[in-house]
Design a protein around this motif. Structure first.
Motif, PDB file in Angstrom:
ATOM      1  N   PHE A   9      -1.284   1.086 -46.398  1.00 53.27           N
ATOM      2  CA  PHE A   9      -1.313   1.626 -47.763  1.00 53.27           C
ATOM      3  C   PHE A   9      -2.531   1.056 -48.469  1.00 53.27           C
ATOM      4  CE2 PHE A   9      -0.839   1.765 -52.252  1.00 53.27           C
ATOM      5  CZ  PHE A   9      -0.116   2.907 -52.518  1.00 53.27           C
ATOM      6  N   SER A  10      -3.225   1.891 -49.232  1.00 47.77           N
ATOM      7  CA  SER A  10      -4.211   1.345 -50.173  1.00 47.77           C
ATOM      8  C   SER A  10      -4.397   2.296 -51.347  1.00 47.77           C
ATOM      9  CB  SER A  10      -5.547   1.040 -49.499  1.00 47.77           C
ATOM     10  OG  SER A  10      -6.280   0.133 -50.322  1.00 47.77           O
ATOM     11  N   GLY A  11      -5.022   1.783 -52.396  1.00 45.90           N
ATOM     12  CA  GLY A  11      -5.196   2.574 -53.616  1.00 45.90           C
ATOM     13  C   GLY A  11      -6.569   2.385 -54.218  1.00 45.90           C
ATOM     14  N   VAL A  12      -6.983   3.399 -54.967  1.00 45.75           N
ATOM     15  CA  VAL A  12      -8.246   3.341 -55.713  1.00 45.75           C
ATOM     16  C   VAL A  12      -7.973   3.862 -57.121  1.00 45.75           C
ATOM     17  CG1 VAL A  12     -10.607   4.249 -55.882  1.00 45.75           C
ATOM     18  CG2 VAL A  12      -9.667   3.650 -53.634  1.00 45.75           C
ATOM     19  N   HIS A  19     -18.330   3.944 -56.377  1.00 45.27           N
ATOM     20  CA  HIS A  19     -19.640   3.442 -55.958  1.00 45.27           C
ATOM     21  C   HIS A  19     -19.628   2.932 -54.514  1.00 45.27           C
ATOM     22  CE1 HIS A  19     -17.945  -0.512 -56.594  1.00 45.27           C
ATOM     23  NE2 HIS A  19     -17.585  -0.158 -57.832  1.00 45.27           N
ATOM     24  N   ASN A  22     -16.883   0.472 -53.487  1.00 40.83           N
ATOM     25  CA  ASN A  22     -15.597   1.107 -53.153  1.00 40.83           C
ATOM     26  C   ASN A  22     -15.660   1.731 -51.761  1.00 40.83           C
ATOM     27  OD1 ASN A  22     -15.828   2.292 -56.459  1.00 40.83           O
ATOM     28  ND2 ASN A  22     -14.360   0.738 -55.841  1.00 40.83           N
ATOM     29  N   HIS A  47      -2.196   2.564 -62.780  1.00 43.26           N
ATOM     30  CA  HIS A  47      -3.021   1.372 -62.988  1.00 43.26           C
ATOM     31  C   HIS A  47      -4.161   1.662 -63.966  1.00 43.26           C
ATOM     32  CE1 HIS A  47      -1.293  -0.591 -59.289  1.00 43.26           C
ATOM     33  NE2 HIS A  47      -1.358  -1.586 -60.128  1.00 43.26           N
ATOM     34  N   MET A 134       1.064  -3.170 -58.351  1.00 43.33           N
ATOM     35  CA  MET A 134       0.328  -3.083 -57.085  1.00 43.33           C
ATOM     36  C   MET A 134       1.238  -3.484 -55.908  1.00 43.33           C
ATOM     37  SD  MET A 134      -3.470  -4.510 -56.547  1.00 43.33           S
ATOM     38  CE  MET A 134      -4.002  -4.867 -54.885  1.00 43.33           C
ATOM     39  N   VAL A 146      -3.051  -3.612 -45.586  1.00 45.33           N
ATOM     40  CA  VAL A 146      -3.680  -3.110 -46.808  1.00 45.33           C
ATOM     41  C   VAL A 146      -5.185  -3.355 -46.773  1.00 45.33           C
ATOM     42  CG1 VAL A 146      -3.598  -3.168 -49.329  1.00 45.33           C
ATOM     43  CG2 VAL A 146      -1.528  -3.711 -48.031  1.00 45.33           C
ATOM     44  N   PRO A 147      -5.976  -2.315 -46.461  1.00 40.23           N
ATOM     45  CA  PRO A 147      -7.433  -2.489 -46.475  1.00 40.23           C
ATOM     46  C   PRO A 147      -7.958  -2.522 -47.914  1.00 40.23           C
ATOM     47  CG  PRO A 147      -6.847  -0.206 -45.915  1.00 40.23           C
ATOM     48  CD  PRO A 147      -5.557  -0.962 -46.054  1.00 40.23           C
ATOM     49  N   VAL A 148      -8.653  -3.587 -48.264  1.00 34.54           N
ATOM     50  CA  VAL A 148      -9.206  -3.747 -49.618  1.00 34.54           C
ATOM     51  C   VAL A 148     -10.494  -4.548 -49.556  1.00 34.54           C
ATOM     52  CG1 VAL A 148      -7.110  -3.656 -51.078  1.00 34.54           C
ATOM     53  CG2 VAL A 148      -7.701  -5.777 -49.897  1.00 34.54           C
ATOM     54  N   ASP A 151     -12.270  -8.615 -53.706  1.00 33.03           N
ATOM     55  CA  ASP A 151     -11.778  -8.861 -55.070  1.00 33.03           C
ATOM     56  C   ASP A 151     -10.263  -8.645 -55.221  1.00 33.03           C
ATOM     57  OD1 ASP A 151     -11.916  -6.102 -54.759  1.00 33.03           O
ATOM     58  OD2 ASP A 151     -12.697  -5.717 -56.766  1.00 33.03           O
ATOM     59  N   HIS A 155      -4.531 -10.496 -55.539  1.00 27.14           N
ATOM     60  CA  HIS A 155      -3.414  -9.573 -55.811  1.00 27.14           C
ATOM     61  C   HIS A 155      -2.544  -9.380 -54.569  1.00 27.14           C
ATOM     62  CE1 HIS A 155      -5.696  -7.570 -59.385  1.00 27.14           C
ATOM     63  NE2 HIS A 155      -5.052  -8.648 -59.744  1.00 27.14           N
ATOM     64  N   ALA A 195     -19.509  -6.062 -45.635  1.00 29.15           N
ATOM     65  CA  ALA A 195     -19.629  -5.626 -47.043  1.00 29.15           C
ATOM     66  C   ALA A 195     -18.280  -5.667 -47.756  1.00 29.15           C
ATOM     67  CB  ALA A 195     -20.228  -4.218 -47.101  1.00 29.15           C
ATOM     68  N   MET A 208     -20.809  -5.451 -57.637  1.00 28.10           N
ATOM     69  CA  MET A 208     -21.085  -4.055 -57.996  1.00 28.10           C
ATOM     70  C   MET A 208     -19.808  -3.486 -58.607  1.00 28.10           C
ATOM     71  SD  MET A 208     -22.450  -0.839 -55.667  1.00 28.10           S
ATOM     72  CE  MET A 208     -24.072  -1.497 -55.358  1.00 28.10           C
ATOM     73  N   LYS A 210     -17.770  -0.515 -61.451  1.00 31.57           N
ATOM     74  CA  LYS A 210     -17.756   0.742 -62.204  1.00 31.57           C
ATOM     75  C   LYS A 210     -18.142   0.527 -63.658  1.00 31.57           C
ATOM     76  CE  LYS A 210     -13.748   2.299 -59.599  1.00 31.57           C
ATOM     77  NZ  LYS A 210     -12.336   2.657 -59.570  1.00 31.57           N
TER      78      LYS A 210
HETATM   79  P1  TYM Z   1     -10.456  -0.522 -57.451  1.00 31.89           P
HETATM   80  O1  TYM Z   1     -10.137   0.865 -57.880  1.00 31.89           O
HETATM   81  O2  TYM Z   1     -11.125  -1.432 -58.417  1.00 31.89           O
HETATM   82  O3  TYM Z   1     -11.341  -0.512 -56.143  1.00 31.89           O
HETATM   83  C1  TYM Z   1     -10.968   0.262 -55.014  1.00 31.89           C
HETATM   84  C2  TYM Z   1     -11.301  -0.510 -53.757  1.00 31.89           C
HETATM   85  O4  TYM Z   1     -12.694  -0.819 -53.719  1.00 31.89           O
HETATM   86  C3  TYM Z   1     -12.884  -2.204 -53.489  1.00 31.89           C
HETATM   87  N1  TYM Z   1     -14.092  -2.645 -54.207  1.00 31.89           N
HETATM   88  C4  TYM Z   1     -15.104  -3.305 -53.633  1.00 31.89           C
HETATM   89  N2  TYM Z   1     -15.302  -3.699 -52.358  1.00 31.89           N
HETATM   90  C5  TYM Z   1     -16.476  -4.342 -52.071  1.00 31.89           C
HETATM   91  N3  TYM Z   1     -17.431  -4.588 -53.016  1.00 31.89           N
HETATM   92  C6  TYM Z   1     -17.266  -4.205 -54.308  1.00 31.89           C
HETATM   93  N4  TYM Z   1     -18.210  -4.435 -55.214  1.00 31.89           N
HETATM   94  C7  TYM Z   1     -16.060  -3.526 -54.656  1.00 31.89           C
HETATM   95  N5  TYM Z   1     -15.576  -3.005 -55.821  1.00 31.89           N
HETATM   96  C8  TYM Z   1     -14.374  -2.481 -55.522  1.00 31.89           C
HETATM   97  C9  TYM Z   1     -11.641  -2.863 -54.045  1.00 31.89           C
HETATM   98  O5  TYM Z   1     -11.431  -4.138 -53.479  1.00 31.89           O
HETATM   99  C10 TYM Z   1     -10.570  -1.862 -53.655  1.00 31.89           C
HETATM  100  O6  TYM Z   1     -10.135  -2.078 -52.332  1.00 31.89           O
HETATM  101  N6  TYM Z   1      -6.066  -2.856 -57.828  1.00 31.89           N
HETATM  102  C11 TYM Z   1      -6.861  -1.991 -56.987  1.00 31.89           C
HETATM  103  C12 TYM Z   1      -6.205  -0.647 -56.706  1.00 31.89           C
HETATM  104  C13 TYM Z   1      -4.811  -0.717 -56.161  1.00 31.89           C
HETATM  105  C14 TYM Z   1      -4.447  -1.071 -54.848  1.00 31.89           C
HETATM  106  C15 TYM Z   1      -3.018  -0.935 -54.806  1.00 31.89           C
HETATM  107  C16 TYM Z   1      -5.158  -1.466 -53.716  1.00 31.89           C
HETATM  108  C17 TYM Z   1      -3.677  -0.414 -56.827  1.00 31.89           C
HETATM  109  N7  TYM Z   1      -2.615  -0.539 -56.026  1.00 31.89           N
HETATM  110  C18 TYM Z   1      -2.314  -1.232 -53.645  1.00 31.89           C
HETATM  111  C19 TYM Z   1      -4.429  -1.755 -52.548  1.00 31.89           C
HETATM  112  C20 TYM Z   1      -3.027  -1.629 -52.534  1.00 31.89           C
HETATM  113  C21 TYM Z   1      -8.172  -1.723 -57.678  1.00 31.89           C
HETATM  114  O7  TYM Z   1      -8.292  -1.851 -58.868  1.00 31.89           O
HETATM  115  O8  TYM Z   1      -9.129  -1.225 -56.883  1.00 31.89           O
END
Ligand code: TYM
Length: 344
Positions: A9-12, A19, A22, A47, A134, A146-148, A151, A155, A195, A208, A210
């Motif tokens: 599972f993952s979310g954006v 960018h 992401n 969120h 989350m 959970v691939p993320v 940052d 969480h 990365a 980096m 948004k």
């Molecule tokens: P969000 O929307 O800020 O970012 C989406 C994903 O992109 C990754 N990310 C980065 N990775 C590398 N370098 C960066 N500069 C960078 N900026 C963003 C984030 O780590 C993320 O994986 N809370 C989460 C969304 C969320 C979620 C979840 C993720 C809600 N529920 C459940 C996983 C599981 C968030 O704000 O991501």
């Protein structure tokens, strides 16, 4: 501990300006994991409203993230793509987790501190409870992986703490209901590769993001070839030639960042990149990076444009995904209600 079926599972967040961070930190991995796992990819609109959003922009951004998922190669038929607000179990389970998580745990969340800024009294309660929602996103499906990006690590640790506390607090009821010795898996973060933390192109010490006011700080997935070229050419560097060893990137955040971006875009390691460009100056490296970024991101931007021109078909993907997600989440939520002692 019980064995759980592996599920990703993952979310954006649909908050605009998707960018390169992401993409490389998360979405590229989402695409890869489709080969080996059942995956759910969620546009987390609940969120998004933890900070003020304009309704029309939010709607467009939900479609934009969905289009990006598909344009990057996520298959919404084989896997599940949906937006969070269409599956009410997320909010329902988040409430349960608000009652499991401790205030002390949430007080340690660095992202809340960053986002709330100095005026913490004026932040929304939702922003504070964000990590509980989350955890609910992930655990509504009892997802295991959970691939993320980097940052989100803290969480994810909190989600594991919540799962563990629920399993312990309700151990007797979980067993009495015949649900085994642990109800929730402890979800594992997948944070790997060159990365996991892409930095601003203007300042190698800042992520980096948004929300950076300078558009030159990031490459957006919707940027065209000219914009990508300009941003890479203007990216901050230092006066030294590129090193030949990864060790030489230490203390050189901008060089490290650009080499990491190149490696991730090309599916190789930083050392592979330095074997080719080490000892050379930045201008030749930047030219190659422009070519690579345009080749990889150009078709994604074009496909996103094409998909966005037909919003009804994007909405159909989300409605279909939500129905399939709900089928899983509602069963798990019913079991959670049994465990808690709710009458249903
Ligand atoms: P969000 O929307 O800020 O970012 C989406 C994903 O992109 C990754 N990310 C980065 N990775 C590398 N370098 C960066 N500069 C960078 N900026 C963003 C984030 O780590 C993320 O994986 N809370 C989460 C969304 C969320 C979620 C979840 C993720 C809600 N529920 C459940 C996983 C599981 C968030 O704000 O991501």
């Amino acid at each position: 501990m019980a064995k759980f079926v592996e599920r990703v599972f993952s979310g954006v967040q649909p908050t605009g300006n998707l960018h390169l961070g992401n993409y490389l930190g998360a979405i590229v991995k989402f695409v890869e994991l489709q080969k080996t796992h059942d995956c759910l990819y969620c546009v987390v609109d609940l969120h998004a409203i933890t900070l003020p959003q304009k309704p029309e922009e939010l709607k467009a951004n939900i479609r934009e993230v969905t289009a990006a998922f598909i344009a990057c190669g996520i298959d919404p038929e084989k896997h599940i793509v949906f937006n969070q607000s269409q599956v009410t179990e997320h909010a329902e389970l988040a409430w349960v987790f608000n009652c499991v998580a401790r205030i002390g745990w949430l007080n340690r969340m660095t992202q809340f501190k960053e986002k709330a800024g100095k005026d913490r009294e004026n932040a929304s309660v939702g922003l504070y409870a964000y990590p509980c929602l989350m955890a609910a996103d992930i655990l509504a499906y009892r997802a295991t992986h959970v691939p993320v990006g980097e940052d989100q690590k803290q969480h994810l640790e909190l989600a594991r703490d919540i799962a563990q506390k629920f399993n312990l607090d309700f151990a007797a009821s979980i067993a009495a209901n015949g649900y085994g010795d642990a109800f929730f898996p402890l979800p594992e973060p997948l944070i790997q590769g060159p990365a996991t933390r892409v930095m601003s192109l203007r300042d190698g010490s800042k992520k980096m993001s948004k929300s950076d006011p300078s558009d030159y700080s990031r490459i957006n997935l919707s940027d065209d070839a000219d914009a990508i070229a300009q941003k890479v050419r203007k990216a901050k560097t230092d006066p030294e030639p590129l090193p030949s060893e990864v060790e030489g990137l230490k203390q050189r955040p901008e060089a490290d960042n650009l080499v990491g971006i190149f490696a991730a875009l090309n599916g190789e390691t930083k050392l592979d990149v330095l074997k080719v460009f080490g000892g050379g100056n930045f201008s030749a490296f930047k030219s190659a990076l422009v070519d690579l970024a345009v080749a990889k991101l150009g078709p994604i931007g074009a496909e996103m444009q094409r998909l966005k021109s037909d919003p009804a078909s994007i909405d159909r993907v989300l409605v279909d995904g939500a129905a399939r997600a709900r089928a899983v989440a509602s069963k798990n939520m019913a079991m959670v209600k049994d465990i808690l002692g709710f009458v249903r």
